[in-house]
Structure formats: structure tokens, C-alpha cells
Design an enzyme around this catalytic site. Structure first.
Site, PDB file in Angstrom:
ATOM      1  N   GLU A   1     -56.978  25.549  12.162  1.00 32.22           N
ATOM      2  CA  GLU A   1     -56.922  25.489  13.620  1.00 32.22           C
ATOM      3  C   GLU A   1     -57.631  24.246  14.169  1.00 32.22           C
ATOM      4  OE1 GLU A   1     -57.859  30.299  13.921  1.00 32.22           O
ATOM      5  OE2 GLU A   1     -58.992  28.885  15.105  1.00 32.22           O
ATOM      6  N   SER A   2     -57.073  23.673  15.208  1.00 25.35           N
ATOM      7  CA  SER A   2     -57.699  22.593  15.993  1.00 25.35           C
ATOM      8  C   SER A   2     -57.662  21.227  15.321  1.00 25.35           C
ATOM      9  CB  SER A   2     -59.172  22.882  16.326  1.00 25.35           C
ATOM     10  OG  SER A   2     -59.283  24.020  17.099  1.00 25.35           O
TER      11      SER A   2
ATOM     12  N   LYS B   1     -52.127  26.242  26.543  1.00 25.84           N
ATOM     13  CA  LYS B   1     -53.516  26.110  26.997  1.00 25.84           C
ATOM     14  C   LYS B   1     -53.583  25.081  28.108  1.00 25.84           C
ATOM     15  CE  LYS B   1     -56.505  23.954  24.056  1.00 25.84           C
ATOM     16  NZ  LYS B   1     -57.539  23.852  22.991  1.00 25.84           N
TER      17      LYS B   1
ATOM     18  N   GLU C   1     -61.597  34.123  13.048  1.00 26.46           N
ATOM     19  CA  GLU C   1     -61.858  32.684  13.115  1.00 26.46           C
ATOM     20  C   GLU C   1     -63.260  32.369  12.597  1.00 26.46           C
ATOM     21  OE1 GLU C   1     -60.620  30.274  16.592  1.00 26.46           O
ATOM     22  OE2 GLU C   1     -62.752  29.835  16.780  1.00 26.46           O
TER      23      GLU C   1
ATOM     24  N   LYS D   1     -55.258  34.754  22.723  1.00 21.85           N
ATOM     25  CA  LYS D   1     -56.405  33.904  22.434  1.00 21.85           C
ATOM     26  C   LYS D   1     -57.445  34.123  23.528  1.00 21.85           C
ATOM     27  CE  LYS D   1     -57.839  30.164  19.965  1.00 21.85           C
ATOM     28  NZ  LYS D   1     -57.290  28.830  20.203  1.00 21.85           N
TER      29      LYS D   1
ATOM     30  N   GLU E   1     -49.636  26.697  20.775  1.00 23.84           N
ATOM     31  CA  GLU E   1     -50.516  27.292  21.786  1.00 23.84           C
ATOM     32  C   GLU E   1     -50.250  26.786  23.196  1.00 23.84           C
ATOM     33  OE1 GLU E   1     -54.570  28.714  20.868  1.00 23.84           O
ATOM     34  OE2 GLU E   1     -55.146  26.808  21.777  1.00 23.84           O
TER      35      GLU E   1
ATOM     36  N   ASN F   1     -61.545  27.063  12.036  1.00 22.09           N
ATOM     37  CA  ASN F   1     -61.537  26.202  13.215  1.00 22.09           C
ATOM     38  C   ASN F   1     -62.210  24.877  12.853  1.00 22.09           C
ATOM     39  OD1 ASN F   1     -61.643  25.005  15.718  1.00 22.09           O
ATOM     40  ND2 ASN F   1     -62.226  26.874  16.794  1.00 22.09           N
TER      41      ASN F   1
END
Length: 271
Positions: A217-218, A57, A166, A117, A55, A187
Site C-alpha cells: 500500500e501507498s 480519496k 495494515e 477505508k 482508491e 503500508n
């Protein structure tokens, strides 16, 4: 009002403004609009690739500025050369410092699936996603009523786009899952408290039907965690902050993926 509710309220206002400035007819004239969609599902599950959606960001509401100096062109090309399966590009300006231009730039330099996103609340944003070169959109269960989410997923499908749903917990998964979705992302960050725990993924993985591509994710910062998640049944992993906080995100991705592949190879040799 938690941060997600605030972002969504602002997003409705932002979309209304954009609609008045750039009509749909104009979006449909974009050079990207009729382009062939590259499948996120296919690339993420390709055994030759890492399964990592890397990603881009610049900042986030929880961390503030992460990397204000990174170049989309350099980082996105570097991510793909490092062995990422796909890209995720933040296009939200106010909270994440992104823009549609960032995604267009990534599209110009890379032939791979790109996730837009953002916080999608309206069909207009899905047309916009197609017009800037995205292949996949994000729909957040915590931000949308199940019926609305389903109709947006179906609309994305009608344009040929793939959909990443998500979720944060079992309740969201149960009420939001529908056949317009291609990938399900868990997430690990609680959007209300911003606490991060990989346990969220491990608890939910078996509840996701096997017909969906599973993404964690994350909060992933150690290649060993990927091995654990892979064993649990995840196909892919969305990683942004861990790379972006480095002065050279593409180099951080290269080192991470190299280590992950080494660990994966030694796991296989022990089987």
C-alpha cells in the site's frame, strides 16, 4: 501526539456521537445489510485481473486537497472498466474529505469488492460498514492493541466481512496477526513521519505467512514497481493518490494498468 494518534482520538469522539444519532437497529435495516459480500481475497488474487485496489480519496493529512472535484460514480466505474480488481473508498470526513455516502454510491454502481477505508476503533463502525455496502474493513495495527484488533476482526467475520490488516513494520506484524484476518497490507508510508519507501514492503513480504493475501500500500507510482512487488510475493496493490492527483483519475488508472499488463506480458515471455 502524532497525526495517527490525533485521528484516533477524534475518531472515538466521532463514533460516540454517531452511536447516539443512528442506533444499530437502524443500521441493520439498511438495504445493503443483508447483501452478499463480494470477496476481496478472491478478486485480488484472480489471475485475470490486475490485483490493483483502486482508491477514491479527496484529500489526506500529508498532501492536503488531492482532488476535490472528482465524482465517485464516474471514477469508481472508470476504475473497474480500467481493470482494477477492487475499490477502496475513504469514509473519514475530517481528515480525508470522504463520507459514507461515497461508499454507498460506489456500491450502487459496481459489483466488485469494496474496502471501507477508515480508522476502525469500535464494533459500531463494522456494523456501519456492512450497512453502507462494504465487503472488507481496514484494521490498523498502529492504532489498536492486539487483543482489541483481534476481537474487531472476529466481529467483522461474524458479519461475513473480510478484514485487511495494515502494518508498518515487523513488530506490528508479529503482534497483530491473527486468524480473523484475510489480507495483510504493508503500508509503505510511515504514519508518524509520512515518509514513503517501497523497501518497507520488500523487507516484510517474506515474514507474512502465505495463508494471507499480501497487499502493498501507498507510494506506488510506476507500473515497474508492481512487477518488482509481484516478483517479491505480493498479490495486490493499493493505489490511490497516484490516480486521484490526475484531473481524470479513471483515465490515469487505465493508462497505468495498460502499461502494467504490457510489462507483465513481456516479463512472462522472457521466462
Amino acid at each position: 501526539m502524532n497525526i495517527l494518534e490525533k485521528i484516533i482520538a477524534d475518531k472515538y469522539r466521532e463514533v460516540a456521537e454517531r452511536k447516539s444519532l443512528i442506533p444499530v437497529k437502524l443500521l441493520e435495516k439498511s438495504i445493503f445489510f443483508d447483501g452478499k459480500v463480494v470477496s476481496m481475497k478472491k478478486y485480488v488474487t484472480d489471475p485475470e485481473k490486475s490485483g490493483i485496489i483502486a482508491e477514491f480519496k479527496r484529500k489526506s493529512p500529508s498532501k492536503g486537497l488531492i482532488n476535490g472535484a472528482a465524482s465517485v460514480e464516474q471514477v469508481s466505474i472508470g476504475y473497474m472498466q480500467a481493470g482494477a480488481s477492487a475499490l477502496s473508498v475513504l469514509t473519514d470526513q475530517e481528515y480525508f474529505g470522504g463520507s459514507n455516502e461515497d461508499l454507498k454510491t460506489a456500491r450502487k454502481f459496481n459489483f466488485c469488492p469494496i474496502l471501507r477505508k477508515d480508522f476502525v476503533v469500535d464494533e459500531y463502525q463494522i456494523i456501519e460498514a456492512k450497512s453502507i455496502g462494504a465487503d472488507c474493513i481496514l484494521l490498523i495495527a498502529a492504532a489498536l492493541e492486539p487483543e482489541k484488533l483481534k476481537s474487531l476482526a472476529y466481529f467483522a467475520k461474524s458479519l461475513g466481512l473480510e478484514v485487511l490488516l495494515e502494518v508498518h513494520d515487523g513488530e506490528e506484524l508479529e503482534k497483530s496477526l491473527n486468524d480473523g484476518v484475510d489480507l495483510v497490507g504493508v503500508n509503505n508510508r510511515n504514519l508518524k513521519t509520512f515518509d514513503v519507501s517501497i523497501d518497507t514492503s520488500l523487507e516484510l513480504v517474506s515474514a507474512i505467512p502465505s495463508s494471507f493475501v499480501k497487499i502493498s500500500e501507498s507510494g506506488i507510482s510506476d507500473p515497474k514497481t508492481l512487477i518488482e512487488l509481484k516478483k517479491a510475493g505480493f498479490d495486490g496493490f493499493l493505489i490511490g493518490e497516484n490516480f486521484m492527483k490526475s484531473s481524470r483519475p479513471e483515465q490515469a488508472a487505465y493508462n497505468f494498468i495498460k502499461e502494467f499488463k504490457k510489462l507483465a506480458a513481456s516479463e512472462l515471455s522472457e521466462v
